[in-house]
Every structure is written in C-alpha cells, then in structure tokens.
Design a protein around this motif. Structure first.
Motif, mmCIF file in Angstrom:
data_model
loop_
_atom_site.group_PDB
_atom_site.id
_atom_site.type_symbol
_atom_site.label_atom_id
_atom_site.label_comp_id
_atom_site.label_asym_id
_atom_site.label_seq_id
_atom_site.Cartn_x
_atom_site.Cartn_y
_atom_site.Cartn_z
ATOM 1 N N ASP A 75 8.547 -78.402 30.191
ATOM 2 C CA ASP A 75 9.096 -77.231 30.880
ATOM 3 C C ASP A 75 10.225 -77.653 31.813
ATOM 4 O O ASP A 75 10.130 -78.675 32.505
ATOM 5 C CB ASP A 75 8.008 -76.518 31.686
ATOM 6 C CG ASP A 75 6.922 -75.936 30.806
ATOM 7 O OD1 ASP A 75 7.252 -75.457 29.703
ATOM 8 O OD2 ASP A 75 5.747 -75.973 31.218
ATOM 9 N N THR A 76 11.285 -76.865 31.833
ATOM 10 C CA THR A 76 12.438 -77.159 32.683
ATOM 11 C C THR A 76 12.073 -76.962 34.150
ATOM 12 O O THR A 76 11.468 -75.955 34.525
ATOM 13 C CB THR A 76 13.627 -76.259 32.304
ATOM 14 O OG1 THR A 76 13.938 -76.481 30.932
ATOM 15 C CG2 THR A 76 14.841 -76.555 33.152
ATOM 16 N N TYR B 67 14.202 -69.149 39.267
ATOM 17 C CA TYR B 67 14.167 -69.343 37.816
ATOM 18 C C TYR B 67 12.718 -69.326 37.354
ATOM 19 O O TYR B 67 11.907 -70.135 37.794
ATOM 20 C CB TYR B 67 14.841 -70.669 37.449
ATOM 21 C CG TYR B 67 14.739 -71.023 35.985
ATOM 22 C CD1 TYR B 67 15.334 -70.222 35.018
ATOM 23 C CD2 TYR B 67 14.037 -72.146 35.573
ATOM 24 C CE1 TYR B 67 15.241 -70.542 33.673
ATOM 25 C CE2 TYR B 67 13.954 -72.480 34.228
ATOM 26 C CZ TYR B 67 14.547 -71.665 33.283
ATOM 27 O OH TYR B 67 14.454 -71.981 31.951
ATOM 28 N N SER B 68 12.401 -68.407 36.449
ATOM 29 C CA SER B 68 11.023 -68.231 35.987
ATOM 30 C C SER B 68 10.660 -69.139 34.822
ATOM 31 O O SER B 68 9.495 -69.236 34.453
ATOM 32 C CB SER B 68 10.805 -66.776 35.569
ATOM 33 O OG SER B 68 11.503 -66.516 34.358
ATOM 34 N N GLY B 69 11.652 -69.771 34.216
ATOM 35 C CA GLY B 69 11.388 -70.607 33.048
ATOM 36 C C GLY B 69 11.807 -69.959 31.741
ATOM 37 O O GLY B 69 11.675 -70.553 30.677
ATOM 38 N N ASP B 70 12.359 -68.749 31.805
ATOM 39 C CA ASP B 70 12.786 -68.018 30.612
ATOM 40 C C ASP B 70 14.234 -68.387 30.273
ATOM 41 O O ASP B 70 15.133 -68.204 31.091
ATOM 42 C CB ASP B 70 12.669 -66.518 30.872
ATOM 43 C CG ASP B 70 13.126 -65.655 29.713
ATOM 44 O OD1 ASP B 70 13.380 -66.185 28.614
ATOM 45 O OD2 ASP B 70 13.235 -64.431 29.919
ATOM 46 N N GLU B 71 14.447 -68.907 29.055
ATOM 47 C CA GLU B 71 15.797 -69.299 28.650
ATOM 48 C C GLU B 71 16.761 -68.117 28.660
ATOM 49 O O GLU B 71 17.962 -68.286 28.840
ATOM 50 C CB GLU B 71 15.782 -69.938 27.265
ATOM 51 C CG GLU B 71 17.108 -70.549 26.888
ATOM 52 C CD GLU B 71 17.073 -71.304 25.568
ATOM 53 O OE1 GLU B 71 17.864 -70.947 24.685
ATOM 54 O OE2 GLU B 71 16.270 -72.241 25.455
ATOM 55 N N GLY B 72 16.252 -66.908 28.519
ATOM 56 C CA GLY B 72 17.091 -65.714 28.575
ATOM 57 C C GLY B 72 17.828 -65.586 29.896
ATOM 58 O O GLY B 72 18.942 -65.059 29.953
ATOM 59 N N GLU B 73 17.215 -66.082 30.969
ATOM 60 C CA GLU B 73 17.885 -66.057 32.276
ATOM 61 C C GLU B 73 19.127 -66.940 32.252
ATOM 62 O O GLU B 73 20.161 -66.590 32.834
ATOM 63 C CB GLU B 73 16.943 -66.557 33.374
ATOM 64 C CG GLU B 73 15.758 -65.664 33.643
ATOM 65 C CD GLU B 73 14.814 -66.291 34.634
ATOM 66 O OE1 GLU B 73 15.185 -66.392 35.825
ATOM 67 O OE2 GLU B 73 13.710 -66.693 34.231
ATOM 68 N N GLN C 32 20.838 -67.773 29.500
ATOM 69 C CA GLN C 32 21.801 -67.131 28.607
ATOM 70 C C GLN C 32 22.557 -66.027 29.332
ATOM 71 O O GLN C 32 23.757 -65.844 29.114
ATOM 72 C CB GLN C 32 21.093 -66.564 27.379
ATOM 73 C CG GLN C 32 20.629 -67.644 26.431
ATOM 74 C CD GLN C 32 19.867 -67.086 25.236
ATOM 75 O OE1 GLN C 32 19.125 -66.113 25.358
ATOM 76 N NE2 GLN C 32 20.053 -67.705 24.081
#
Length: 120
Positions: free
Chosen positions: A90-91, A18-24, A26
């Motif tokens: 950050d998550t 997980y890179s931290g992008d919420e799009g991942e 979604q």
C-alpha cells in the motif's frame, strides 16, 4: 491519515489527505498515472502521457526530480507526491520533510516574484 502533496504546474502546492484510492491521484494529474520512485520513501505520480499531450512544465516538480536524479528530465503537468510502499504494497503518505522542503521553495519563489514586482 496519509498526506498527498500536490505540486501544480502553475507554481503552487497544497497538501490533501490521501485515502489510498488511485482515483484520487488520477484526479490530480488529469488522467492515467505513472509512478516514479524518487527513493524508497518518496514517489512522484505524473500523467502517463503528459509530455505527449503537451502539458505545461512543472518547475517545482522538476526541481524535486533533480534533487534525486540531477538535470536529466523535465516534469510536466500537476503531480502528486506520496511515500513509498508498506509491507502490504500500500502506498504511504508523503514524507513531511518533502512537504516542508517543497513548500519552502514555493514561498521563496512567491517572495522573490513579489519583490521584483514591487521594484517596477
């Protein structure tokens, strides 16, 4: 690298970076997301309208929910499990203990299903 645990409604699970992008997230849930904190170290990310649009119940995600909240709700659709947040908001990645526990549940269910199928 942060890990994201994906629990699918079809009874499988997998871990992905997980890179931290919420799009991942979604992409995993198939739409807009809602984050439910299970505790300060674990968050469950679900489809925001999953129940309204009739997504399939997710038995292992529901079992994870019940571990923290008891039998109070049902989780639907594919979900992502991540950690809490750091000091910057950050998550964080999913705790390894949660990954291990859910994978044990899935393997146990698969073994039971295979056992029953072989008895027929």
């Amino acid at each position: 690298m942060k890990n994201m645990l994906i629990i699918k409604a079809n009874g499988t699970c997998e871990t992905k970076p997980y890179s931290g992008d919420e799009g991942e997230i979604q992409a995993v849930v198939g739409g807009y997301v809602e984050c439910v904190d299970l505790n300060e170290h674990t968050s469950l990310w679900v489809h925001d309208e999953g129940k309204c649009i009739g997504l399939t119940p997710n038995l292992f995600a529901t079992r994870l929910w019940e571990k923290f909240y008891g039998c109070t709700d049902i989780v639907v659709g594919d979900v992502a499990v991540l950690g809490g947040v750091d000091d910057n908001g950050d998550t964080l990645g999913c705790p390894q203990s949660i990954i291990d526990e859910v994978k044990r549940w899935v393997v146990s269910a698969q073994m039971f299903t295979t056992f029953i199928a072989n008895k027929r």
